[in-house]
Design a protein around this motif. Sequence first.
Motif, mmCIF file in Angstrom:
data_model
loop_
_atom_site.group_PDB
_atom_site.id
_atom_site.type_symbol
_atom_site.label_atom_id
_atom_site.label_comp_id
_atom_site.label_asym_id
_atom_site.label_seq_id
_atom_site.Cartn_x
_atom_site.Cartn_y
_atom_site.Cartn_z
ATOM 1 N N PHE A 127 -12.650 7.007 3.056
ATOM 2 C CA PHE A 127 -13.241 7.602 4.262
ATOM 3 C C PHE A 127 -12.277 8.667 4.776
ATOM 4 O O PHE A 127 -11.172 8.339 5.219
ATOM 5 C CB PHE A 127 -13.481 6.537 5.331
ATOM 6 N N LEU A 128 -12.706 9.912 4.725
ATOM 7 C CA LEU A 128 -11.807 11.008 5.101
ATOM 8 C C LEU A 128 -11.578 11.051 6.611
ATOM 9 O O LEU A 128 -10.536 11.507 7.070
ATOM 10 C CB LEU A 128 -12.384 12.348 4.618
ATOM 11 N N ASN A 129 -12.573 10.600 7.367
ATOM 12 C CA ASN A 129 -12.425 10.621 8.827
ATOM 13 C C ASN A 129 -12.393 9.195 9.392
ATOM 14 O O ASN A 129 -13.090 8.856 10.343
ATOM 15 C CB ASN A 129 -13.556 11.440 9.476
ATOM 16 N N PHE B 228 -15.736 10.328 1.353
ATOM 17 C CA PHE B 228 -16.777 10.469 2.373
ATOM 18 C C PHE B 228 -16.231 10.962 3.707
ATOM 19 O O PHE B 228 -15.235 10.452 4.202
ATOM 20 C CB PHE B 228 -17.483 9.123 2.587
ATOM 21 N N ASN B 229 -16.943 11.921 4.267
ATOM 22 C CA ASN B 229 -16.670 12.377 5.631
ATOM 23 C C ASN B 229 -17.917 11.964 6.417
ATOM 24 O O ASN B 229 -18.914 12.670 6.445
ATOM 25 C CB ASN B 229 -16.469 13.906 5.607
ATOM 26 N N VAL B 230 -17.842 10.770 6.981
ATOM 27 C CA VAL B 230 -19.034 10.118 7.535
ATOM 28 C C VAL B 230 -19.450 10.741 8.870
ATOM 29 O O VAL B 230 -18.609 10.960 9.747
ATOM 30 C CB VAL B 230 -18.746 8.602 7.705
ATOM 31 N N SER C 181 -16.714 15.333 16.329
ATOM 32 C CA SER C 181 -17.263 14.969 15.020
ATOM 33 C C SER C 181 -18.526 15.824 14.820
ATOM 34 O O SER C 181 -18.551 16.943 15.258
ATOM 35 C CB SER C 181 -17.590 13.481 14.997
ATOM 36 N N PHE C 182 -19.509 15.295 14.163
ATOM 37 C CA PHE C 182 -20.711 16.111 14.036
ATOM 38 C C PHE C 182 -21.948 15.236 14.023
ATOM 39 O O PHE C 182 -21.851 14.034 13.954
ATOM 40 C CB PHE C 182 -20.684 16.992 12.778
#
Length: 460
Positions: free
Chosen positions: A289-291, A424-426, A459-460
């Motif tokens: 998990f990148l974030n 993953f950038n969740v 975040s997004f």
Amino acid sequence: MEKVPKRLIIRSTPFFCLLLLCLLYTSIEFRTHVNDQWKKQRTNLGGSCQEDLNFLLKRLVKERNQAQLEVTGVSYHSDVHTEVWVSNRPVRIDTRAMKIYAPSSRYAYNRMISPYPRREDKTAMDYVSPIQILQGNISDPPACRYNHNVPAVVFSSGGFTGNIFHELNEVIIPLFLTTRHFQSRLRFVITDFRPPFFEKFGKVLSRLSSYEVINPAANESVHCFPGAVVGLHYHDNLAVKTTNYIPEGYSMLDFKQFLRESFNLKVVDLSQMEKPVLVLISRPKHRAFLNEDQMVTMMKALGFRVVIAKPDMMMKVEKFAEVLNSCSVLVGAHGAGLTNEIFMPQGAVMVQVVGLNLGWASATYYGDPGREMGLHYLEYKIEPEESSLVSLYGRNHPVIVDPASIEAKGYRIGRAVYLEEQDFNVSIVRFRKTLVKALGLLGRSAPLGVDETEISDDSF
Ligand SMILES: *[C@@H]1O[C@H](CO)[C@@H](O)[C@H](O)[C@H]1NC(C)=O
Ligand SMILES: *[C@@H]1O[C@H](CO)[C@@H](O)[C@H](O)[C@H]1NC(C)=O
Ligand SMILES: *[C@@H]1O[C@H](CO)[C@@H](O)[C@H](O)[C@H]1NC(C)=O
């Protein structure tokens, strides 16, 4: 007292009574219809004990092959995953060369068995030593150095042990299936003996057998047993099937109960917990998990106490099992760490982050088994934009838009891309919805005042 399926109790009660009687006899000359050489094998079994043993071993043989076991003294089962050889007559195991000598009135046979239930996987089987079984009218078996009065169960702890999925899938669950009903009256002979595996699961092994394990490599001799099982029964991925497989009668819940007893885990009632515990499996590479920090912030805002499980924490199986036993939600991407779902209490939630083109593997290895374990199962499907494969290959590359064309190039290529190159950038906003659903399944709601815009700023 452990739970034994009711049917087994009813069918076996008279036999267990006999077993008690048998214990009163000791060192009685073994009597059965084998040739003279074999009559000399002394065991602690009287005739009626051999009947009990026969009954216990029969459970490992398909009904239609049981008559054959009675007549010939041996039975052999094989399927795509496993092979299991059973003898209900005295056998001699020469641990110097891992040769097993078995008398049989009918068939002369010489076969090799690799006792690790992943026959379909050549790579795994490269780490499994075959065992030779010599069966038939053997006139000069090697002399017994040690006489054991319980049957031997021979299996390999080679293969893919070292990885917890494989340890549970290919050794611990199959061991439970194959030996639980012996009520600890058996001795394990473990080939390809790996000390770390033994340290990790020693408590499980000692719950299945009251006798010291024999490591053939460290005990080169001739061991004689009143009967033997070589190889372990296997049902499916992390599964215990109640019907249509051998042996029948146990369920996944029986297995989980057994594990809890082995590791002395208290069942925790999740509804009593003030703050639900969420365990996040943190992978340092491959499907990382990148974030992760943002994910944790959001999880805490939802009211979870978050435990970040790193590989070194997961190595200590017993300790980690304890953490998961009081855990409400487990979050992770496809990978062996999710095997730990097996320690979660009934009604807990497993949330799997499903990477691009990992839908089948995610469901097959962890999702479907999780449901069978009495867990709620949620999937969070990664969108291309959340996968590192987009930045590696570009949005319109076949890796993203046509995974089948990549898979068609071969298993290794597909594996390298989707399992090893993908991180993953969740999306925090979207993932939060999945966790709110998880809270709902736990009978809780998201805390008031946590506004989506408030946490989605960066975040997004
Ligand atoms: C078993 O082997 C012995 C010695 O090799 C032989 O005398 C005997 O006839 C054999 N028995 C059977 C049933 O084949
Ligand atoms: C070999 O196994 C026998 C029987 O279990 C045991 O008595 C003996 O101490 C073992 N020997 C070694 C060297 O471990
Ligand atoms: C994750 O995605 C967001 C939004 O697209 C981006 O701002 C951020 O840099 C990404 N983080 C990583 C670690 O790739």
